[in-house]
Design an enzyme around this catalytic site. Structure first.
Site, short mmCIF file in Angstrom:
data_model
loop_
_atom_site.label_atom_id
_atom_site.label_comp_id
_atom_site.label_asym_id
_atom_site.label_seq_id
_atom_site.Cartn_x
_atom_site.Cartn_y
_atom_site.Cartn_z
N LYS A 144 3.12 9.31 23.59
CA LYS A 144 2.71 9.58 24.98
C LYS A 144 3.21 8.40 25.97
O LYS A 144 3.06 7.46 25.28
CB LYS A 144 1.24 9.87 25.22
CG LYS A 144 0.81 11.24 24.71
CD LYS A 144 -0.79 11.56 24.88
CE LYS A 144 -1.27 12.58 24.22
NZ LYS A 144 -1.56 12.31 22.69
N ASP A 179 2.54 7.52 16.80
CA ASP A 179 2.45 7.35 18.30
C ASP A 179 3.74 6.53 18.85
O ASP A 179 4.29 5.84 18.09
CB ASP A 179 1.34 7.12 18.67
CG ASP A 179 -0.06 7.69 18.49
OD1 ASP A 179 0.23 8.81 18.79
OD2 ASP A 179 -1.00 7.30 18.95
N MET A 195 -4.13 -0.54 28.53
CA MET A 195 -3.29 0.59 29.33
C MET A 195 -3.44 0.32 30.63
O MET A 195 -3.56 1.38 31.54
CB MET A 195 -3.53 1.80 28.82
CG MET A 195 -3.17 2.09 27.50
SD MET A 195 -3.77 3.66 27.09
CE MET A 195 -5.52 3.62 26.62
#
Length: 263
Positions: free
Chosen positions: A59, A37, A173
């Site tokens: 991402k 990631d 996030m």
């Protein structure tokens, strides 16, 4: 027919390579392919064997160059070649890491897999800042939520339940949604003075911290320009934070308001 390899869903921790578990480090050193990631640090990746195939599938908010379905297929394809595959995820693969989705896809394809836990970002930030997630008399529980929904859908959280002054709320996030989150919690009765701490890049050399309040965190975070990943700790436990005087640095161009601490 070629015997399939095995996939290890490995938690890379919050960034500091010394926070890898012994098992995670051992398996990573034996990997033939590493699917990793965006949040996996370079220091952790350097533990991969020199000849290992490195496959980035990271991402970012509103940017998903490799959809989750394709990531699942990549793991299956690599394992079908007979390779030992490490799926390396920041933090813990089962805490906002979609590890369960990948495990289900592997199980359906008949690919053997194992899950190796890691230190999640909340634990790393708590240790780095010495702000506990629970503390007698201040917080009897802790809840983890995400500030970013699948396919950028609106947040749909139990706002009334989250607005508990006896619970520490950790938002993963959440940089892009902190204004909405703070507003909803204020609307459910939490006071504007309720303490909040933002930690960017927890446990890494680039770590930055901002201590604010629920009423001010949206503006403070915007002016501080904290770069992701940013974790928000909302709760009375933040009142225990004390930055060393020599470590305090001013993050804003203007002088911080009285009571705000930046380090």
């Amino acid at each position: 027919m070629r015997k399939p390899g095995q996939v290890f869903l490995v938690g890379a921790g919050p960034g500091d390579p010394e926070l890898l578990t012994l098992k995670a480090a051992r398996i990573l050193c034996q990997a033939q392919a590493v699917v990793y990631d965006r949040l996996v640090s370079e220091e952790v990746l350097e533990l991969s064997p020199p000849l290992a195939r490195l496959v980035p599938v990271g991402k970012a908010p509103k940017s998903h160059p490799v959809p989750q379905e394709r990531i699942n297929q990549i793991l299956i394809e690599l394992a079908s070649e007979g390779l030992t595959v490490v799926r390396l995820k920041g933090g813990d693969p089962m805490v906002f890491g979609r590890g369960s989705e990948e495990a289900a896809a592997l199980r359906a394809a008949g690919i053997p897999f194992e899950i190796v836990p890691g230190i999640t970002a909340a634990q790393g930030a708590a240790a780095a800042t010495a702000v506990p997630l629970t503390h007698r008399g201040l917080a009897s529980g802790v809840r983890y939520v995400t500030g970013h929904c699948r396919e950028d859908r609106p947040l749909d959280l139990d706002w009334a339940g989250l607005a508990d002054p006896q619970t520490t709320l950790v938002v993963y996030m959440g940089a892009g949604a902190i204004a909405e989150i703070a507003g909803r919690l204020l609307g459910e009765g939490l006071p504007a003075a309720h303490p909040v701490m933002a930690v960017a890049g927890a446990t890494t050399p680039h770590e930055r911290r901002l201590v604010s309040s629920l009423g001010e965190i949206a503006g403070d975070a915007a002016r501080a320009s904290l770069r992701g990943p940013v974790l928000f700790v909302i709760g009375e436990v933040v009142s225990l934070y004390r930055s060393r005087p020599e470590a305090i640095v001013t993050l804003l161009a203007s002088r911080p308001r009285k009571g705000a601490a930046y380090a």
